[in-house]
Design a protein around this motif. Structure first.
Motif, PDB file in Angstrom:
ATOM      1  N   ARG B   7      -6.138  11.585  19.197  1.00  0.00           N
ATOM      2  CA  ARG B   7      -5.226  10.471  19.484  1.00  0.00           C
ATOM      3  C   ARG B   7      -4.546  10.047  18.192  1.00  0.00           C
ATOM      4  O   ARG B   7      -5.167  10.056  17.128  1.00  0.00           O
ATOM      5  CB  ARG B   7      -6.011   9.275  20.052  1.00  0.00           C
ATOM      6  CG  ARG B   7      -6.469   9.468  21.492  1.00  0.00           C
ATOM      7  CD  ARG B   7      -7.290   8.297  21.938  1.00  0.00           C
ATOM      8  NE  ARG B   7      -6.574   7.035  21.703  1.00  0.00           N
ATOM      9  CZ  ARG B   7      -7.148   5.846  21.766  1.00  0.00           C
ATOM     10  NH1 ARG B   7      -8.418   5.734  22.009  1.00  0.00           N
ATOM     11  NH2 ARG B   7      -6.447   4.755  21.558  1.00  0.00           N
ATOM     12  N   PRO B   8      -3.288   9.683  18.243  1.00  0.00           N
ATOM     13  CA  PRO B   8      -2.659   9.223  17.004  1.00  0.00           C
ATOM     14  C   PRO B   8      -3.310   7.933  16.503  1.00  0.00           C
ATOM     15  O   PRO B   8      -3.883   7.178  17.282  1.00  0.00           O
ATOM     16  CB  PRO B   8      -1.204   8.987  17.405  1.00  0.00           C
ATOM     17  CG  PRO B   8      -1.183   8.906  18.883  1.00  0.00           C
ATOM     18  CD  PRO B   8      -2.374   9.655  19.389  1.00  0.00           C
ATOM     19  N   VAL B  13       5.201   2.707  15.073  1.00  0.00           N
ATOM     20  CA  VAL B  13       5.745   2.730  13.710  1.00  0.00           C
ATOM     21  C   VAL B  13       7.246   2.480  13.814  1.00  0.00           C
ATOM     22  O   VAL B  13       7.937   3.149  14.589  1.00  0.00           O
ATOM     23  CB  VAL B  13       5.500   4.079  13.000  1.00  0.00           C
ATOM     24  CG1 VAL B  13       6.075   4.042  11.585  1.00  0.00           C
ATOM     25  CG2 VAL B  13       4.021   4.408  12.944  1.00  0.00           C
ATOM     26  N   GLN B  14       7.719   1.496  13.090  1.00  0.00           N
ATOM     27  CA  GLN B  14       9.152   1.168  13.124  1.00  0.00           C
ATOM     28  C   GLN B  14       9.710   1.191  11.704  1.00  0.00           C
ATOM     29  O   GLN B  14       9.036   0.753  10.771  1.00  0.00           O
ATOM     30  CB  GLN B  14       9.366  -0.255  13.674  1.00  0.00           C
ATOM     31  CG  GLN B  14       8.994  -0.440  15.126  1.00  0.00           C
ATOM     32  CD  GLN B  14      10.069   0.077  16.067  1.00  0.00           C
ATOM     33  OE1 GLN B  14      11.234   0.223  15.674  1.00  0.00           O
ATOM     34  NE2 GLN B  14       9.677   0.380  17.294  1.00  0.00           N
ATOM     35  N   MET B  35       5.011  10.388   8.823  1.00  0.00           N
ATOM     36  CA  MET B  35       4.610  11.538   9.618  1.00  0.00           C
ATOM     37  C   MET B  35       3.148  11.359   9.980  1.00  0.00           C
ATOM     38  O   MET B  35       2.355  10.880   9.165  1.00  0.00           O
ATOM     39  CB  MET B  35       4.814  12.815   8.821  1.00  0.00           C
ATOM     40  CG  MET B  35       4.594  14.055   9.647  1.00  0.00           C
ATOM     41  SD  MET B  35       4.995  15.530   8.723  1.00  0.00           S
ATOM     42  CE  MET B  35       6.756  15.533   8.850  1.00  0.00           C
ATOM     43  N   ALA B  36       2.786  11.738  11.207  1.00  0.00           N
ATOM     44  CA  ALA B  36       1.398  11.578  11.649  1.00  0.00           C
ATOM     45  C   ALA B  36       1.031  12.725  12.569  1.00  0.00           C
ATOM     46  O   ALA B  36       1.122  12.617  13.787  1.00  0.00           O
ATOM     47  CB  ALA B  36       1.228  10.241  12.362  1.00  0.00           C
ATOM     48  N   PRO B  41      -3.955  12.786   8.927  1.00  0.00           N
ATOM     49  CA  PRO B  41      -3.735  11.408   8.510  1.00  0.00           C
ATOM     50  C   PRO B  41      -2.321  10.947   8.880  1.00  0.00           C
ATOM     51  O   PRO B  41      -1.534  11.727   9.427  1.00  0.00           O
ATOM     52  CB  PRO B  41      -3.867  11.466   6.985  1.00  0.00           C
ATOM     53  CG  PRO B  41      -4.123  12.879   6.619  1.00  0.00           C
ATOM     54  CD  PRO B  41      -3.923  13.734   7.810  1.00  0.00           C
ATOM     55  N   LEU B  42      -2.016   9.693   8.564  1.00  0.00           N
ATOM     56  CA  LEU B  42      -0.640   9.209   8.700  1.00  0.00           C
ATOM     57  C   LEU B  42      -0.109   8.999   7.293  1.00  0.00           C
ATOM     58  O   LEU B  42      -0.751   8.354   6.465  1.00  0.00           O
ATOM     59  CB  LEU B  42      -0.616   7.890   9.484  1.00  0.00           C
ATOM     60  CG  LEU B  42       0.764   7.326   9.842  1.00  0.00           C
ATOM     61  CD1 LEU B  42       0.656   6.439  11.086  1.00  0.00           C
ATOM     62  CD2 LEU B  42       1.417   6.533   8.724  1.00  0.00           C
ATOM     63  N   TRP B  43       1.053   9.598   7.014  1.00  0.00           N
ATOM     64  CA  TRP B  43       1.700   9.400   5.725  1.00  0.00           C
ATOM     65  C   TRP B  43       2.970   8.592   5.934  1.00  0.00           C
ATOM     66  O   TRP B  43       3.715   8.830   6.892  1.00  0.00           O
ATOM     67  CB  TRP B  43       2.105  10.731   5.099  1.00  0.00           C
ATOM     68  CG  TRP B  43       0.947  11.613   4.755  1.00  0.00           C
ATOM     69  CD1 TRP B  43      -0.002  11.382   3.806  1.00  0.00           C
ATOM     70  CD2 TRP B  43       0.619  12.867   5.355  1.00  0.00           C
ATOM     71  NE1 TRP B  43      -0.903  12.411   3.769  1.00  0.00           N
ATOM     72  CE2 TRP B  43      -0.549  13.344   4.713  1.00  0.00           C
ATOM     73  CE3 TRP B  43       1.174  13.639   6.365  1.00  0.00           C
ATOM     74  CZ2 TRP B  43      -1.151  14.544   5.049  1.00  0.00           C
ATOM     75  CZ3 TRP B  43       0.587  14.833   6.702  1.00  0.00           C
ATOM     76  CH2 TRP B  43      -0.570  15.282   6.053  1.00  0.00           C
TER      77      TRP B  43
END
Lengths: 286, 240
Positions: B7-8, B13-14, B35-36, B41-43
Motif C-alpha cells: 500500500r502506498p 500528495v499535493q 515519487m513513491a 520509500p516516498l521521495w
C-alpha cells in the motif's frame, strides 16, 4: 525602512554615470602597478572600469530569454562639453536620457575577445576566451565641468522620480579625478541628493581616479586620512551607504563603519569594480 | 510480500506553485517533484532557482528530478551532483550557443539553487537533507513537531548557501536531519519566502490549502506586505 523598495521590471530603478573626460584624465593613473610611461591613463582606466560595470549590470539582469529591464541607465560625459553618451533607442524618446538596460545590452560599440583566468576545479586555473563588450573608449579634452554634469544628472533624476515616485531611488556614480573647473561641486551634490522617492534620497557615489600613488581607500567613514583636498571634497559629496549596501559590503569582507560613504580613492581597477558591484547590488533585486 | 507493504505510504500528495507576482508562469524558477514506488520509500524534493542566474529553472528541475528519480534519494549529494550538473549542461548547452553575448556569459557563471530533499522510509523513519533556505515542516495532530532547518522567519537572508551547476564550485555545507513518522502525519516542503511566511503565521494553515485558497491567500499576503514577492512552492504530503 528606507532603501528597501523592490526592484523589478514594473518598479525599475535608475543609474546615472558621470564620466570625467577632461584633459587631466590623460595623466597616468596612480593606482596602477605599472609606473611612468607604462602606466595607463586615468581616462583609459575609467573607460575600462565603466565598460566592466555596465557589463556587470547587464549580466545581473540577463536571463536565458533576454535582459530584464530592472535598470534604466544614463551615461553623461563631461569635458569638452556635458553630453549624454548613450541615446534612447527609437520608441523611448520623451522619457529623458535614460536607456533600458536591455537596449544597452544589445548595442555595445563592439565585442572584444579577452582571456579570462578562472579556477579549473582542481585547485589550478585555466584560461578561457570571453567576449568583453565595449560601450565607451577613453576620451580626455578640455576642462572639468563637474558642476554642470551634476546639474545635468539632477535634471535626469528629477524627470525619473516624477514617473517613479515610489521606487528605489536613483543611484548616480561620478567617476573623476576630482578637479572641478566650473565652481564648487559640493553645492550641486547636495542639491542632487536632496531629491528623493518615497523609498529614500538619491544616492551619489564618487570614484576618485587620481594620479597620486597614495594607497587606495575604500568606503571610508571620515575624510581625515584622505591624501588631498580633491579626495576630501569627493568624499564630502558622497552619500552614506544605505544599510543593505553596507551589509553587502561587510559580506564581501570590507571593514565598513556606520558612517561609511560610497566613495573610493585611487582604488586599482579591480577594487573599483568590486566596490561598484556592491554599490550596485541591492540585495532586494527580484 | 504482505498486503500492507504494497500500500502506498500516503493518503494524498499535493504540489502548490505560483510565480512571483507580476511574472509570467514560464518565469517561475522553483521546482518540486515526488515519487513513491509501491514497495519503496516516498521521495520528495523542492528547489529554488536563484533569480540572478540564467537557466536556474532548468537547474532546479535537474536537482529535484535527480533526487526522486534515481531511486537513491540523493543521500550523498557530493556523489550525485556531477551527474546532475552534466544534465544541466546538456539541457542548456545547445540553447546557449545560439544566444547573444550576455546569455553566453551568464551560462558561464552557472546556475544556482537552494535544495531540500525528504525520504520517508516504509518502516516509519524519515530523513532529510538541505542546502540553503528551503524548509521542512513535520505536523502531527495539528501541531508542529519539526520546523527545519529554520524555526524563525528572521533567519532567512538574501544570500543563502546554494548548489552550483558548475563542477568547479565547491559543494556548500549540506545539513541533515531525521526522525520517525506515524500514520496521519503531514510533511510540508516549502521554498524560502513561503516558509518564512508560514513560520510567521503558523504552518498549520497549510493543511487546509486547496489550489484556489492557496492562490488567494498568497495574493492577499503579498498585497498586505506579509509575504516577500518570490516564487512560492509547497509540497504537502499527508500520510495514511
Amino acid at each position: 525602512m528606507a532603501y528597501s523598495a523592490e526592484i523589478s521590471r514594473s518598479a525599475p530603478t535608475a543609474f546615472v554615470f558621470l564620466l570625467d573626460q577632461s584633459a587631466s584624465m590623460q595623466d597616468a593613473f596612480g593606482g596602477a602597478e605599472e609606473r611612468g610611461d607604462a602606466a595607463p591613463s586615468k581616462a583609459r582606466v575609467l573607460a575600462d572600469v565603466v565598460n566592466r560595470l555596465l557589463q556587470n549590470l547587464v549580466l545581473r539582469c540577463a536571463k536565458e530569454d533576454g535582459v530584464r529591464d530592472y535598470f534604466y541607465v544614463g551615461v553623461v560625459g563631461y569635458g569638452e562639453r556635458v553630453q549624454p553618451l548613450v541615446r534612447p533607442a527609437e520608441g523611448f524618446a520623451g522619457k529623458g536620457d535614460l536607456v533600458p538596460i536591455s537596449h544597452l545590452a544589445e548595442r555595445p560599440l563592439r565585442l572584444e575577445e579577452r582571456l579570462h583566468r578562472m579556477p579549473d576545479g582542481q585547485g589550478g586555473t585555466t584560461e578561457r576566451r570571453v567576449k568583453f563588450p565595449v560601450w565607451f573608449d577613453a576620451h580626455a579634452r578640455n576642462g572639468t565641468p563637474m558642476c554642470q554634469a551634476l546639474d545635468y544628472a539632477t535634471q535626469m533624476i528629477r524627470a525619473w522620480i516624477d514617473v517613479h515616485p515610489r521606487g528605489f531611488p536613483p543611484i548616480v556614480i561620478n567617476v573623476s579625478d576630482g578637479e572641478a573647473t566650473d565652481g564648487d561641486p559640493l553645492r550641486f551634490a547636495h542639491r542632487l541628493r536632496s531629491f528623493a522617492t518615497d523609498d529614500g534620497e538619491v544616492l551619489l557615489f564618487n570614484v576618485h581616479l587620481s594620479a597620486s600613488s597614495a594607497p587606495a581607500v575604500e568606503l571610508p567613514d571620515a575624510a581625515a586620512g584622505l591624501p588631498d583636498k580633491d579626495a576630501r571634497l569627493l568624499f564630502q559629496m558622497s552619500s552614506l551607504l544605505p544599510f543593505a549596501m553596507r551589509a553587502a559590503a561587510e559580506q564581501e569582507g570590507y571593514a565598513v563603519g556606520l558612517d561609511a560613504r560610497g566613495f573610493v580613492f585611487n582604488a586599482d581597477p579591480g577594487a573599483l569594480v568590486r566596490f561598484l558591484e556592491i554599490g550596485t547590488r541591492p540585495s532586494n533585486l527580484r | 510480500m504482505s498486503e500492507p507493504d504494497s500500500r502506498p505510504l500516503f493518503r494524498d500528495v499535493q504540489v502548490f506553485a505560483l510565480p512571483k507576482v507580476g511574472h509570467r508562469e514560464e518565469e517561475y524558477e522553483d521546482a518540486a517533484a515526488w515519487m513513491a514506488p509501491l514497495r519503496g520509500p516516498l521521495w520528495a524534493a523542492v528547489a529554488d532557482g536563484a533569480t540572478e542566474a540564467a537557466f536556474a529553472r532548468d537547474w532546479a528541475q535537474c536537482l529535484v528530478a535527480g533526487f526522486v528519480e534515481e531511486g537513491r534519494g540523493g543521500d550523498s549529494l557530493g556523489e550525485q551532483l556531477p551527474a546532475w550538473q552534466a544534465g544541466w549542461r546538456e539541457a542548456v548547452g545547445a540553447r546557449a550557443q545560439r544566444l547573444p553575448w550576455f546569455a553566453e556569459a551568464k551560462v558561464a557563471q552557472g546556475a544556482y539553487a537552494a535544495f531540500l530533499g525528504l525520504t520517508l522510509e516504509k518502516e516509519g523513519t524519515w530523513h532529510a537533507l538541505a542546502v540553503g533556505d528551503c524548509c521542512l515542516f513535520h505536523l502531527r495532530d495539528e501541531a508542529v513537531l519539526t520546523s527545519w532547518p529554520f524555526t524563525d522567519a528572521a533567519a532567512f537572508t538574501h544570500r543563502p548557501a546554494l548548489l552550483s551547476s558548475l563542477p568547479e564550485h565547491a559543494l556548500p555545507p549540506v545539513v541533515r536531519t531525521a526522525g520517525r513518522w506515524r500514520a496521519g502525519d503531514v510533511f510540508l516542503l516549502a521554498t524560502d519566502a513561503l516558509a518564512a511566511w508560514l513560520l510567521r503565521t503558523g504552518p498549520i494553515s497549510a493543511l487546509a490549502f486547496t489550489a484556489e485558497t492557496f492562490a488567494t491567500d498568497i495574493a492577499t499576503a503579498h498585497r498586505n506586505g506579509d509575504l516577500r514577492n518570490d516564487d512560492v512552492t509547497l509540497v504537502r504530503i499527508e500520510l495514511r
